[in-house]
Scaffold this motif. Structure first.
Motif, PDB file in Angstrom:
ATOM      1  N   ILE A   1     -52.332 -18.913  -4.707  1.00  0.00           N
ATOM      2  CA  ILE A   1     -51.360 -18.812  -4.167  1.00  0.00           C
ATOM      3  C   ILE A   1     -50.004 -20.388  -4.347  1.00  0.00           C
ATOM      4  CG2 ILE A   1     -49.922 -19.980  -1.789  1.00  0.00           C
ATOM      5  CD1 ILE A   1     -53.651 -19.029  -0.210  1.00  0.00           C
ATOM      6  N   ALA A   2     -48.369 -19.643  -4.739  1.00  0.00           N
ATOM      7  CA  ALA A   2     -48.069 -20.233  -5.042  1.00  0.00           C
ATOM      8  C   ALA A   2     -47.462 -21.564  -4.075  1.00  0.00           C
ATOM      9  CB  ALA A   2     -46.616 -20.129  -5.802  1.00  0.00           C
ATOM     10  N   ASP A   3     -48.184 -23.198  -5.086  1.00  0.00           N
ATOM     11  CA  ASP A   3     -47.334 -24.392  -4.110  1.00  0.00           C
ATOM     12  C   ASP A   3     -45.674 -24.369  -3.993  1.00  0.00           C
ATOM     13  OD1 ASP A   3     -46.733 -26.928  -3.142  1.00  0.00           O
ATOM     14  OD2 ASP A   3     -48.297 -27.928  -4.127  1.00  0.00           O
ATOM     15  N   ASN A   4     -45.175 -23.791  -3.466  1.00  0.00           N
ATOM     16  CA  ASN A   4     -43.598 -24.040  -3.908  1.00  0.00           C
ATOM     17  C   ASN A   4     -43.251 -25.345  -3.086  1.00  0.00           C
ATOM     18  OD1 ASN A   4     -43.100 -21.927  -5.579  1.00  0.00           O
ATOM     19  ND2 ASN A   4     -43.674 -20.077  -3.666  1.00  0.00           N
ATOM     20  N   TYR A   5     -43.636 -25.033  -1.619  1.00  0.00           N
ATOM     21  CA  TYR A   5     -43.646 -26.419  -1.042  1.00  0.00           C
ATOM     22  C   TYR A   5     -44.503 -26.955   0.268  1.00  0.00           C
ATOM     23  CZ  TYR A   5     -38.617 -23.800  -2.211  1.00  0.00           C
ATOM     24  OH  TYR A   5     -38.104 -23.809  -3.143  1.00  0.00           O
ATOM     25  N   PHE A   6     -45.298 -27.101  -0.319  1.00  0.00           N
ATOM     26  CA  PHE A   6     -46.768 -27.471   0.026  1.00  0.00           C
ATOM     27  C   PHE A   6     -46.520 -29.209   0.345  1.00  0.00           C
ATOM     28  CE2 PHE A   6     -50.311 -24.319  -1.345  1.00  0.00           C
ATOM     29  CZ  PHE A   6     -49.577 -23.835  -1.237  1.00  0.00           C
ATOM     30  N   GLY A   7     -46.950 -29.952   1.584  1.00  0.00           N
ATOM     31  CA  GLY A   7     -46.595 -31.236   2.119  1.00  0.00           C
ATOM     32  C   GLY A   7     -47.898 -30.890   2.263  1.00  0.00           C
ATOM     33  N   LYS A   8     -48.804 -30.922   3.645  1.00  0.00           N
ATOM     34  CA  LYS A   8     -49.407 -30.750   4.136  1.00  0.00           C
ATOM     35  C   LYS A   8     -50.983 -30.195   3.770  1.00  0.00           C
ATOM     36  CE  LYS A   8     -52.341 -32.688   7.449  1.00  0.00           C
ATOM     37  NZ  LYS A   8     -52.483 -34.209   7.329  1.00  0.00           N
ATOM     38  N   THR A   9     -50.303 -29.524   3.229  1.00  0.00           N
ATOM     39  CA  THR A   9     -51.284 -28.372   2.790  1.00  0.00           C
ATOM     40  C   THR A   9     -51.904 -28.931   2.001  1.00  0.00           C
ATOM     41  OG1 THR A   9     -50.417 -26.150   3.360  1.00  0.00           O
ATOM     42  CG2 THR A   9     -51.616 -25.814   1.386  1.00  0.00           C
ATOM     43  N   ARG A  10     -51.537 -29.127   0.596  1.00  0.00           N
ATOM     44  CA  ARG A  10     -51.873 -30.458  -0.292  1.00  0.00           C
ATOM     45  C   ARG A  10     -52.176 -31.036  -0.029  1.00  0.00           C
ATOM     46  NH1 ARG A  10     -46.672 -31.991  -2.063  1.00  0.00           N
ATOM     47  NH2 ARG A  10     -46.373 -29.663  -3.277  1.00  0.00           N
ATOM     48  N   ASP A  11     -51.728 -32.631   0.600  1.00  0.00           N
ATOM     49  CA  ASP A  11     -52.225 -33.064   1.236  1.00  0.00           C
ATOM     50  C   ASP A  11     -54.293 -32.982   1.524  1.00  0.00           C
ATOM     51  OD1 ASP A  11     -50.512 -34.744   0.597  1.00  0.00           O
ATOM     52  OD2 ASP A  11     -49.939 -34.979   3.110  1.00  0.00           O
ATOM     53  N   ASN A  12     -53.911 -31.826   2.671  1.00  0.00           N
ATOM     54  CA  ASN A  12     -55.696 -30.994   2.282  1.00  0.00           C
ATOM     55  C   ASN A  12     -56.344 -30.756   1.568  1.00  0.00           C
ATOM     56  OD1 ASN A  12     -54.709 -32.285   5.930  1.00  0.00           O
ATOM     57  ND2 ASN A  12     -54.259 -29.794   5.800  1.00  0.00           N
ATOM     58  N   ILE A  13     -55.723 -30.052   0.798  1.00  0.00           N
ATOM     59  CA  ILE A  13     -56.721 -29.060  -0.234  1.00  0.00           C
ATOM     60  C   ILE A  13     -57.219 -30.537  -1.326  1.00  0.00           C
ATOM     61  CG2 ILE A  13     -56.237 -28.182  -2.575  1.00  0.00           C
ATOM     62  CD1 ILE A  13     -54.123 -26.596  -1.582  1.00  0.00           C
ATOM     63  N   SER A  14     -55.887 -31.947  -1.318  1.00  0.00           N
ATOM     64  CA  SER A  14     -56.954 -33.142  -1.077  1.00  0.00           C
ATOM     65  C   SER A  14     -57.552 -33.368  -1.502  1.00  0.00           C
ATOM     66  CB  SER A  14     -55.604 -34.209  -2.791  1.00  0.00           C
ATOM     67  OG  SER A  14     -54.349 -33.477  -2.807  1.00  0.00           O
ATOM     68  N   ALA A  15     -57.891 -33.446   0.054  1.00  0.00           N
ATOM     69  CA  ALA A  15     -59.100 -34.169   0.990  1.00  0.00           C
ATOM     70  C   ALA A  15     -60.257 -33.429   0.377  1.00  0.00           C
ATOM     71  CB  ALA A  15     -58.146 -34.538   1.954  1.00  0.00           C
TER      72      ALA A  15
END
Length: 106
Positions: free
Chosen positions: A29-43
């Motif tokens: 999945i391309a991270d084009n505009y992740f916000g909360k999704t990117r935070d959750n992945i990092s966590a």
């Protein structure tokens, strides 16, 4: 759709419109505009990808994730991700479980 869960246990789901595959075992999945999704992945969130086939059959894929800003999967994503989107990173979900409805297929 791509679903993640935050540290506080709150689910987050997004429409993932720029999706491909890498080999036989990764959904990218391309991270084009992740916000909360990117935070959750990092966590370290658990992840799920839900999709429909052209025949309207639904499947849910669950698995671990690789978040790449360089390398083979990232470069491959940059090749198919539309140029109008930033392609900040490639999120590769390793297929570990597959469900069709409540039936576990893998």
């Amino acid at each position: 759709m791509f679903g993640t869960v935050g540290l506080e246990g709150i689910a987050n789901a997004i429409y993932a419109t720029c999706v491909g595959k890498h080999g036989d075992d990764k959904v990218v999945i391309a991270d084009n505009y992740f916000g909360k999704t990117r935070d959750n992945i990092s966590a370290g969130s658990r992840r799920a990808v839900l999709y429909l086939t052209p025949e309207k059959k639904s499947y849910q894929v669950k698995g671990s994730v690789e978040y790449s800003v360089a390398g083979e999967i990232y470069e491959e994503m940059k090749g198919w991700n539309p140029a109008k989107h930033p392609g900040n990173a490639a999120v590769a979900v390793k297929v570990e479980e597959i469900y069709s409805g409540s039936e576990r297929i893998l």
